[in-house]
Scaffold this motif. Structure first.
Motif, PDB file in Angstrom:
ATOM      1  N   MET A  33       0.749  -1.209  -0.024  1.00  0.00           N
ATOM      2  CA  MET A  33      -0.005   0.024  -0.169  1.00  0.00           C
ATOM      3  C   MET A  33       1.051   1.331   0.157  1.00  0.00           C
ATOM      4  SD  MET A  33      -2.910  -1.100   2.441  1.00  0.00           S
ATOM      5  CE  MET A  33      -3.000   0.657   3.283  1.00  0.00           C
ATOM      6  N   ALA A  34       1.789   1.276   0.882  1.00  0.00           N
ATOM      7  CA  ALA A  34       2.554   2.349   0.874  1.00  0.00           C
ATOM      8  C   ALA A  34       3.401   2.626  -0.228  1.00  0.00           C
ATOM      9  CB  ALA A  34       3.744   2.229   2.223  1.00  0.00           C
ATOM     10  N   ALA A  35       3.801   1.732  -0.888  1.00  0.00           N
ATOM     11  CA  ALA A  35       4.874   1.776  -2.123  1.00  0.00           C
ATOM     12  C   ALA A  35       4.011   2.198  -3.190  1.00  0.00           C
ATOM     13  CB  ALA A  35       5.275   0.618  -2.547  1.00  0.00           C
ATOM     14  N   SER A  36       2.630   2.340  -3.177  1.00  0.00           N
ATOM     15  CA  SER A  36       1.815   2.909  -4.101  1.00  0.00           C
ATOM     16  C   SER A  36       1.359   4.322  -3.995  1.00  0.00           C
ATOM     17  CB  SER A  36       0.305   2.131  -4.282  1.00  0.00           C
ATOM     18  OG  SER A  36      -0.511   2.459  -3.202  1.00  0.00           O
ATOM     19  N   TRP A  37       1.746   4.763  -2.765  1.00  0.00           N
ATOM     20  CA  TRP A  37       1.574   6.248  -2.446  1.00  0.00           C
ATOM     21  C   TRP A  37       2.731   6.918  -2.809  1.00  0.00           C
ATOM     22  CZ3 TRP A  37      -0.094   4.351   3.053  1.00  0.00           C
ATOM     23  CH2 TRP A  37      -1.369   3.762   2.808  1.00  0.00           C
ATOM     24  N   ALA A  38       2.940   7.788  -3.876  1.00  0.00           N
ATOM     25  CA  ALA A  38       3.939   8.770  -4.088  1.00  0.00           C
ATOM     26  C   ALA A  38       4.390   9.546  -3.107  1.00  0.00           C
ATOM     27  CB  ALA A  38       3.421   9.531  -5.506  1.00  0.00           C
ATOM     28  N   ASP A  39       3.714  10.172  -2.054  1.00  0.00           N
ATOM     29  CA  ASP A  39       4.432  10.886  -1.098  1.00  0.00           C
ATOM     30  C   ASP A  39       4.762  10.264   0.084  1.00  0.00           C
ATOM     31  OD1 ASP A  39       2.001   9.954  -0.234  1.00  0.00           O
ATOM     32  OD2 ASP A  39       0.938  11.768   0.391  1.00  0.00           O
ATOM     33  N   VAL A  40       5.153   8.773   0.176  1.00  0.00           N
ATOM     34  CA  VAL A  40       5.626   8.109   0.971  1.00  0.00           C
ATOM     35  C   VAL A  40       7.010   8.037   0.978  1.00  0.00           C
ATOM     36  CG1 VAL A  40       5.909   6.001   2.325  1.00  0.00           C
ATOM     37  CG2 VAL A  40       3.611   7.135   2.086  1.00  0.00           C
ATOM     38  N   ALA A  41       8.014   8.464   1.802  1.00  0.00           N
ATOM     39  CA  ALA A  41       9.453   8.631   1.628  1.00  0.00           C
ATOM     40  C   ALA A  41      10.155   7.140   1.613  1.00  0.00           C
ATOM     41  CB  ALA A  41      10.230   9.087   2.601  1.00  0.00           C
ATOM     42  N   ASP A  42       9.669   6.177   2.417  1.00  0.00           N
ATOM     43  CA  ASP A  42      10.093   4.706   2.317  1.00  0.00           C
ATOM     44  C   ASP A  42       9.065   3.728   2.812  1.00  0.00           C
ATOM     45  OD1 ASP A  42      11.745   2.273   2.866  1.00  0.00           O
ATOM     46  OD2 ASP A  42      12.963   3.192   4.207  1.00  0.00           O
ATOM     47  N   CYS A  43       8.615   2.890   2.030  1.00  0.00           N
ATOM     48  CA  CYS A  43       7.227   2.086   2.046  1.00  0.00           C
ATOM     49  C   CYS A  43       7.824   1.033   3.208  1.00  0.00           C
ATOM     50  CB  CYS A  43       6.878   1.545   0.960  1.00  0.00           C
ATOM     51  SG  CYS A  43       8.061   0.188   0.490  1.00  0.00           S
ATOM     52  N   ARG A  44       8.916   0.900   3.603  1.00  0.00           N
ATOM     53  CA  ARG A  44       9.221  -0.182   4.630  1.00  0.00           C
ATOM     54  C   ARG A  44       9.668   0.553   5.926  1.00  0.00           C
ATOM     55  NH1 ARG A  44       8.920  -5.091   2.994  1.00  0.00           N
ATOM     56  NH2 ARG A  44       9.149  -5.567   0.864  1.00  0.00           N
ATOM     57  N   ALA A  45       9.716   1.911   6.002  1.00  0.00           N
ATOM     58  CA  ALA A  45       9.911   2.580   7.233  1.00  0.00           C
ATOM     59  C   ALA A  45       8.618   2.973   7.834  1.00  0.00           C
ATOM     60  CB  ALA A  45      10.840   3.700   7.093  1.00  0.00           C
ATOM     61  N   LEU A  46       7.980   1.951   8.372  1.00  0.00           N
ATOM     62  CA  LEU A  46       6.578   2.301   9.108  1.00  0.00           C
ATOM     63  C   LEU A  46       6.877   2.348  10.606  1.00  0.00           C
ATOM     64  CD1 LEU A  46       5.508  -1.111  10.104  1.00  0.00           C
ATOM     65  CD2 LEU A  46       5.031  -1.057   7.697  1.00  0.00           C
ATOM     66  N   GLN A  47       6.020   2.959  11.248  1.00  0.00           N
ATOM     67  CA  GLN A  47       5.830   2.925  12.735  1.00  0.00           C
ATOM     68  C   GLN A  47       4.731   2.345  13.260  1.00  0.00           C
ATOM     69  OE1 GLN A  47       6.069   7.120  14.409  1.00  0.00           O
ATOM     70  NE2 GLN A  47       6.543   6.350  16.174  1.00  0.00           N
ATOM     71  N   VAL A  48       4.681   1.473  14.059  1.00  0.00           N
ATOM     72  CA  VAL A  48       3.495   0.882  14.637  1.00  0.00           C
ATOM     73  C   VAL A  48       3.371   1.157  15.953  1.00  0.00           C
ATOM     74  CG1 VAL A  48       2.581  -1.528  15.203  1.00  0.00           C
ATOM     75  CG2 VAL A  48       3.938  -1.286  12.884  1.00  0.00           C
ATOM     76  N   ILE A  49       2.463   1.820  16.271  1.00  0.00           N
ATOM     77  CA  ILE A  49       1.691   2.314  17.887  1.00  0.00           C
ATOM     78  C   ILE A  49       0.536   1.526  18.184  1.00  0.00           C
ATOM     79  CG2 ILE A  49       1.137   4.279  19.047  1.00  0.00           C
ATOM     80  CD1 ILE A  49       2.632   5.977  16.530  1.00  0.00           C
ATOM     81  N   PRO A  50       0.631   0.627  19.158  1.00  0.00           N
ATOM     82  CA  PRO A  50      -0.336  -0.276  19.668  1.00  0.00           C
ATOM     83  C   PRO A  50      -1.461   1.114  20.343  1.00  0.00           C
ATOM     84  CG  PRO A  50       1.314  -0.954  20.577  1.00  0.00           C
ATOM     85  CD  PRO A  50       1.954   0.445  19.940  1.00  0.00           C
ATOM     86  N   LEU A  51      -2.817   0.812  20.091  1.00  0.00           N
ATOM     87  CA  LEU A  51      -3.971   1.501  20.507  1.00  0.00           C
ATOM     88  C   LEU A  51      -4.628   0.625  21.555  1.00  0.00           C
ATOM     89  CD1 LEU A  51      -5.159   3.162  16.961  1.00  0.00           C
ATOM     90  CD2 LEU A  51      -3.567   3.944  18.774  1.00  0.00           C
ATOM     91  N   LYS A  52      -5.515   1.503  22.354  1.00  0.00           N
ATOM     92  CA  LYS A  52      -6.174   1.011  23.313  1.00  0.00           C
ATOM     93  C   LYS A  52      -7.702   1.074  23.033  1.00  0.00           C
ATOM     94  CE  LYS A  52      -2.941   1.246  26.823  1.00  0.00           C
ATOM     95  NZ  LYS A  52      -2.461   1.654  28.333  1.00  0.00           N
ATOM     96  N   GLY A  53      -8.543   0.721  23.552  1.00  0.00           N
ATOM     97  CA  GLY A  53      -9.826   0.696  23.394  1.00  0.00           C
ATOM     98  C   GLY A  53     -10.682  -0.395  22.614  1.00  0.00           C
TER      99      GLY A  53
END
Length: 158
Positions: A33-53
Motif C-alpha cells: 500500500m505504502a509503495a503505491s503512495w507517491a508521497d511516502v518516503a520509504d514504504c518499509r519505514a513504518l511506525q507501529v503504535i499499539p492503540l487501546k479501546g
C-alpha cells in the motif's frame, strides 16, 4: 528495528517481544500500500503504535513519513517536531481476536463493515489479510463512561 551487533540473544529476544505483533501477511500488505503512495518516503519505514479501546481485537496505528527533508540541525525536540510535520499517512491495522465466535459471527461483521465502507459510512476499508484488515485511520478518542452518562452526549453517540 535496528539490530546491534554486540547485543546478547536475550536482549534481542526481549526487544522482539516488545514489538507489536503485526502478522507477516499484514506487513506485506502495508508495504505494498505504502509503495503505491507517491508521497511516502520509504514504504518499509513504518511506525507501529499499539492503540487501546478495542474489546476483542488488537488495533495499531501505522504511519509513514513523506519525502520532505528533515531540518538540518537542531535538538531532539526539533527533530521530533519536524518528523510530526512530515507525517502524511496513517492507517489502522485491526487484528481479529480469538474466540469471539461465541458472541458474534465474524464473517457477518466483516461483510457489514465492507458494506458500510463502500457506502461511505465509517472508515474506509483499505485491505484485508487472513486474520484482520487495514482501515482508514480516523483520529478519535474512546468514549469514557462519564461521557456516556450525559444524556445529550449519549443520544448523539447511539
Amino acid at each position: 528495528m535496528v539490530a546491534i551487533e554486540n547485543q546478547s540473544q536475550g536482549q534481542r529476544a526481549a526487544e522482539a517481544a516488545a514489538q507489536p505483533r503485526i502478522p507477516r501477511e499484514a506487513r506485506r500488505l502495508l508495504h505494498e500500500m505504502a509503495a503505491s503512495w507517491a508521497d511516502v518516503a520509504d514504504c518499509r519505514a513504518l511506525q507501529v503504535i499499539p492503540l487501546k479501546g478495542a474489546m476483542t481485537n488488537e488495533v495499531y496505528q501505522v504511519r509513514w513519513l513523506n519525502g520532505a527533508p528533515a531540518t538540518a540541525d537542531g535538538g531532539e525536540v526539533e527533530a521530533e517536531a519536524a518528523a510530526r510535520e512530515r507525517e502524511v499517512r496513517k492507517v489502522l491495522v485491526r487484528i481479529y481476536g480469538d474466540g469471539v465466535e461465541l458472541f458474534f459471527d465474524r464473517e457477518d461483521e466483516v461483510r457489514n463493515f465492507e458494506c458500510m465502507s463502500r457506502h461511505g459510512q465509517g472508515p474506509r476499508l483499505l485491505g484485508r489479510f487472513t486474520n484482520g484488515r487495514v482501515e482508514e485511520f480516523i483520529h478519535a478518542r474512546v468514549g469514557a463512561h462519564e461521557y456516556d452518562m450525559i444524556p445529550r452526549c449519549c443520544s448523539q453517540t447511539v
